[in-house]
Design a protein around this motif. Sequence first.
Motif, PDB file in Angstrom:
ATOM      1  N   THR A   1       0.815  -1.221   0.000  1.00 42.17           N
ATOM      2  CA  THR A   1       0.000   0.000   0.000  1.00 42.17           C
ATOM      3  C   THR A   1       0.849   1.271   0.000  1.00 42.17           C
ATOM      4  O   THR A   1       0.346   2.352   0.299  1.00 42.17           O
ATOM      5  CB  THR A   1      -0.933   0.023   1.218  1.00 42.17           C
ATOM      6  OG1 THR A   1      -0.144   0.035   2.417  1.00 42.17           O
ATOM      7  CG2 THR A   1      -1.866  -1.175   1.232  1.00 42.17           C
ATOM      8  N   ALA A   2       2.123   1.153  -0.304  1.00 42.32           N
ATOM      9  CA  ALA A   2       3.024   2.311  -0.235  1.00 42.32           C
ATOM     10  C   ALA A   2       2.957   3.132  -1.512  1.00 42.32           C
ATOM     11  O   ALA A   2       2.961   2.584  -2.620  1.00 42.32           O
ATOM     12  CB  ALA A   2       4.459   1.850   0.001  1.00 42.32           C
ATOM     13  N   SER A   3       2.902   4.441  -1.357  1.00 44.99           N
ATOM     14  CA  SER A   3       3.063   5.310  -2.518  1.00 44.99           C
ATOM     15  C   SER A   3       4.518   5.260  -2.962  1.00 44.99           C
ATOM     16  O   SER A   3       5.410   4.955  -2.172  1.00 44.99           O
ATOM     17  CB  SER A   3       2.651   6.742  -2.184  1.00 44.99           C
ATOM     18  OG  SER A   3       3.450   7.265  -1.137  1.00 44.99           O
ATOM     19  N   ARG A   4       4.755   5.525  -4.218  1.00 49.21           N
ATOM     20  CA  ARG A   4       6.100   5.445  -4.766  1.00 49.21           C
ATOM     21  C   ARG A   4       6.816   6.796  -4.695  1.00 49.21           C
ATOM     22  O   ARG A   4       6.192   7.859  -4.664  1.00 49.21           O
ATOM     23  CB  ARG A   4       6.045   4.980  -6.229  1.00 49.21           C
ATOM     24  CG  ARG A   4       5.388   3.608  -6.417  1.00 49.21           C
ATOM     25  CD  ARG A   4       6.163   2.531  -5.687  1.00 49.21           C
ATOM     26  NE  ARG A   4       5.712   1.194  -6.014  1.00 49.21           N
ATOM     27  CZ  ARG A   4       5.100   0.379  -5.176  1.00 49.21           C
ATOM     28  NH1 ARG A   4       4.820   0.798  -3.942  1.00 49.21           N
ATOM     29  NH2 ARG A   4       4.746  -0.846  -5.541  1.00 49.21           N
ATOM     30  N   ILE A   5       8.124   6.739  -4.662  1.00 55.52           N
ATOM     31  CA  ILE A   5       8.932   7.961  -4.691  1.00 55.52           C
ATOM     32  C   ILE A   5       9.007   8.449  -6.129  1.00 55.52           C
ATOM     33  O   ILE A   5       9.442   7.723  -7.026  1.00 55.52           O
ATOM     34  CB  ILE A   5      10.335   7.693  -4.139  1.00 55.52           C
ATOM     35  CG1 ILE A   5      10.253   7.300  -2.655  1.00 55.52           C
ATOM     36  CG2 ILE A   5      11.239   8.917  -4.314  1.00 55.52           C
ATOM     37  CD1 ILE A   5      11.563   6.842  -2.058  1.00 55.52           C
TER      38      ILE A   5
ATOM     39  N   ALA B   1       8.651  12.076   0.481  1.00 52.30           N
ATOM     40  CA  ALA B   1       7.671  11.122  -0.032  1.00 52.30           C
ATOM     41  C   ALA B   1       7.120  10.354   1.160  1.00 52.30           C
ATOM     42  O   ALA B   1       7.887   9.738   1.905  1.00 52.30           O
ATOM     43  CB  ALA B   1       8.315  10.174  -1.034  1.00 52.30           C
ATOM     44  N   PRO B   2       5.798  10.365   1.386  1.00 55.52           N
ATOM     45  CA  PRO B   2       5.237   9.808   2.629  1.00 55.52           C
ATOM     46  C   PRO B   2       5.214   8.296   2.700  1.00 55.52           C
ATOM     47  O   PRO B   2       5.072   7.737   3.781  1.00 55.52           O
ATOM     48  CB  PRO B   2       3.819  10.385   2.663  1.00 55.52           C
ATOM     49  CG  PRO B   2       3.490  10.655   1.231  1.00 55.52           C
ATOM     50  CD  PRO B   2       4.783  11.057   0.582  1.00 55.52           C
ATOM     51  N   GLY B   3       5.340   7.603   1.573  1.00 53.88           N
ATOM     52  CA  GLY B   3       5.433   6.146   1.611  1.00 53.88           C
ATOM     53  C   GLY B   3       4.192   5.470   2.133  1.00 53.88           C
ATOM     54  O   GLY B   3       3.181   5.371   1.453  1.00 53.88           O
ATOM     55  N   LEU B   4       4.245   5.015   3.372  1.00 52.95           N
ATOM     56  CA  LEU B   4       3.175   4.209   3.956  1.00 52.95           C
ATOM     57  C   LEU B   4       2.141   5.008   4.727  1.00 52.95           C
ATOM     58  O   LEU B   4       1.081   4.472   5.066  1.00 52.95           O
ATOM     59  CB  LEU B   4       3.789   3.146   4.880  1.00 52.95           C
ATOM     60  CG  LEU B   4       4.533   2.023   4.168  1.00 52.95           C
ATOM     61  CD1 LEU B   4       5.506   1.350   5.112  1.00 52.95           C
ATOM     62  CD2 LEU B   4       3.558   1.007   3.600  1.00 52.95           C
TER      63      LEU B   4
ATOM     64  N   THR C   1       9.823   5.594   1.271  1.00 50.33           N
ATOM     65  CA  THR C   1       9.696   6.834   2.039  1.00 50.33           C
ATOM     66  C   THR C   1      10.994   7.624   1.920  1.00 50.33           C
ATOM     67  O   THR C   1      12.084   7.059   2.032  1.00 50.33           O
ATOM     68  CB  THR C   1       9.408   6.538   3.524  1.00 50.33           C
ATOM     69  OG1 THR C   1       8.178   5.812   3.626  1.00 50.33           O
ATOM     70  CG2 THR C   1       9.303   7.823   4.336  1.00 50.33           C
ATOM     71  N   ARG C   2      10.860   8.917   1.698  1.00 48.13           N
ATOM     72  CA  ARG C   2      12.024   9.803   1.670  1.00 48.13           C
ATOM     73  C   ARG C   2      11.720  10.980   2.576  1.00 48.13           C
ATOM     74  O   ARG C   2      10.679  11.629   2.422  1.00 48.13           O
ATOM     75  CB  ARG C   2      12.302  10.279   0.237  1.00 48.13           C
ATOM     76  CG  ARG C   2      13.544  11.188   0.114  1.00 48.13           C
ATOM     77  CD  ARG C   2      13.801  11.539  -1.343  1.00 48.13           C
ATOM     78  NE  ARG C   2      12.695  12.284  -1.912  1.00 48.13           N
ATOM     79  CZ  ARG C   2      12.414  12.349  -3.223  1.00 48.13           C
ATOM     80  NH1 ARG C   2      13.163  11.683  -4.077  1.00 48.13           N
ATOM     81  NH2 ARG C   2      11.391  13.047  -3.660  1.00 48.13           N
ATOM     82  N   ASP C   3      12.606  11.247   3.532  1.00 50.92           N
ATOM     83  CA  ASP C   3      12.343  12.374   4.422  1.00 50.92           C
ATOM     84  C   ASP C   3      12.807  13.673   3.772  1.00 50.92           C
ATOM     85  O   ASP C   3      13.354  13.680   2.662  1.00 50.92           O
ATOM     86  CB  ASP C   3      12.958  12.149   5.808  1.00 50.92           C
ATOM     87  CG  ASP C   3      14.484  12.150   5.818  1.00 50.92           C
ATOM     88  OD1 ASP C   3      15.103  12.747   4.924  1.00 50.92           O
ATOM     89  OD2 ASP C   3      15.061  11.545   6.753  1.00 50.92           O
ATOM     90  N   SER C   4      12.575  14.771   4.466  1.00 46.28           N
ATOM     91  CA  SER C   4      12.845  16.083   3.868  1.00 46.28           C
ATOM     92  C   SER C   4      14.337  16.344   3.688  1.00 46.28           C
ATOM     93  O   SER C   4      14.717  17.279   2.973  1.00 46.28           O
ATOM     94  CB  SER C   4      12.233  17.188   4.730  1.00 46.28           C
ATOM     95  OG  SER C   4      12.717  17.121   6.058  1.00 46.28           O
ATOM     96  N   ASP C   5      15.197  15.512   4.300  1.00 47.37           N
ATOM     97  CA  ASP C   5      16.645  15.625   4.100  1.00 47.37           C
ATOM     98  C   ASP C   5      17.165  14.637   3.064  1.00 47.37           C
ATOM     99  O   ASP C   5      18.370  14.559   2.821  1.00 47.37           O
ATOM    100  CB  ASP C   5      17.380  15.388   5.418  1.00 47.37           C
ATOM    101  CG  ASP C   5      17.256  16.576   6.364  1.00 47.37           C
ATOM    102  OD1 ASP C   5      16.887  17.672   5.893  1.00 47.37           O
ATOM    103  OD2 ASP C   5      17.519  16.404   7.562  1.00 47.37           O
TER     104      ASP C   5
ATOM    105  N   ASN D   1       9.086  15.879  12.924  1.00 45.48           N
ATOM    106  CA  ASN D   1       8.344  16.044  11.671  1.00 45.48           C
ATOM    107  C   ASN D   1       9.273  15.922  10.472  1.00 45.48           C
ATOM    108  O   ASN D   1       9.355  16.801   9.618  1.00 45.48           O
ATOM    109  CB  ASN D   1       7.624  17.405  11.654  1.00 45.48           C
ATOM    110  CG  ASN D   1       6.686  17.557  10.470  1.00 45.48           C
ATOM    111  OD1 ASN D   1       6.108  16.583   9.983  1.00 45.48           O
ATOM    112  ND2 ASN D   1       6.536  18.782   9.980  1.00 45.48           N
ATOM    113  N   GLY D   2       9.964  14.785  10.398  1.00 42.53           N
ATOM    114  CA  GLY D   2      10.988  14.603   9.378  1.00 42.53           C
ATOM    115  C   GLY D   2      10.491  14.613   7.944  1.00 42.53           C
ATOM    116  O   GLY D   2      11.294  14.756   7.028  1.00 42.53           O
ATOM    117  N   LEU D   3       9.183  14.460   7.722  1.00 41.25           N
ATOM    118  CA  LEU D   3       8.669  14.610   6.359  1.00 41.25           C
ATOM    119  C   LEU D   3       8.488  16.075   5.994  1.00 41.25           C
ATOM    120  O   LEU D   3       8.414  16.416   4.808  1.00 41.25           O
ATOM    121  CB  LEU D   3       7.332  13.866   6.197  1.00 41.25           C
ATOM    122  CG  LEU D   3       7.400  12.342   6.262  1.00 41.25           C
ATOM    123  CD1 LEU D   3       6.010  11.754   5.999  1.00 41.25           C
ATOM    124  CD2 LEU D   3       8.406  11.771   5.273  1.00 41.25           C
TER     125      LEU D   3
END
Length: 227
Positions: A84-88, A97-100, A142-146, A183-185
């Motif tokens: 159910t994960a969105s893709r990067i 990218a919020p992923g799950l 998932t990719r965080d803002s960094d 809030n790493g996203l």
Amino acid sequence: MLLRRSSEEGWNGMAGQRDRAGLLELLEENVSFLKASAASFDAGCEAEAKRLAVTLRVLVHDTANSHSLLRQLGVKGQMTFTDTASRIDPNNLIPAAPGLVIMRMTMGVGASYVAPLDMIPLPPSRIHPPAPFDAWWNDAHTRDSDGALWCRRKFVLTMANKEGGAHVDPKLNAAYERLAKHNGLGFTSNAAGGAYLPFDGNVAAVSVRQITHEFLKSYEAHAHLFV
């Protein structure tokens, strides 16, 4: 009759490989752990994600010295896993990218990261065919803002092995601290007076809750393997 200790066998009469019935009993026990901890998480105990992570590790994670229950049962390679994960999207100008997780805004309450679970309908970007284990476990979603990347394995093992699930690492994990507590996203919501407030919720914990949901759906879909 007293049992005598044997250096070769352990306790006499008790050595040997586990049989399938015993493994299936342990599987059912661990699935019950997942369901109980998931219910507690959904009731507001976010820390249950650490117990979810430990149980998921027992069920699916293999190393040279650790053998997952699914592998010992010989079914891990036969299963596919709900995804159910969105893709990067490398072309998306938003760095994270919020992923799950999904983002939920509640009037008068604020905004938070939550697990979509069986949300109907799921956004098209989260609807995928079931995946083989290696892709499901290891592909980053998932990719965080960094720019740090996270996969299901990284979420589960970080919480289980480093953040108090089964072990507390003496050194802080900077990427985890940022994602979980700061809030790493990087998403924000509008508040009264035009201020911007960070989203609430531990993205790592919420992701582990969604991974648990995916695993349980996969387990149910492959019930014929566990007889």
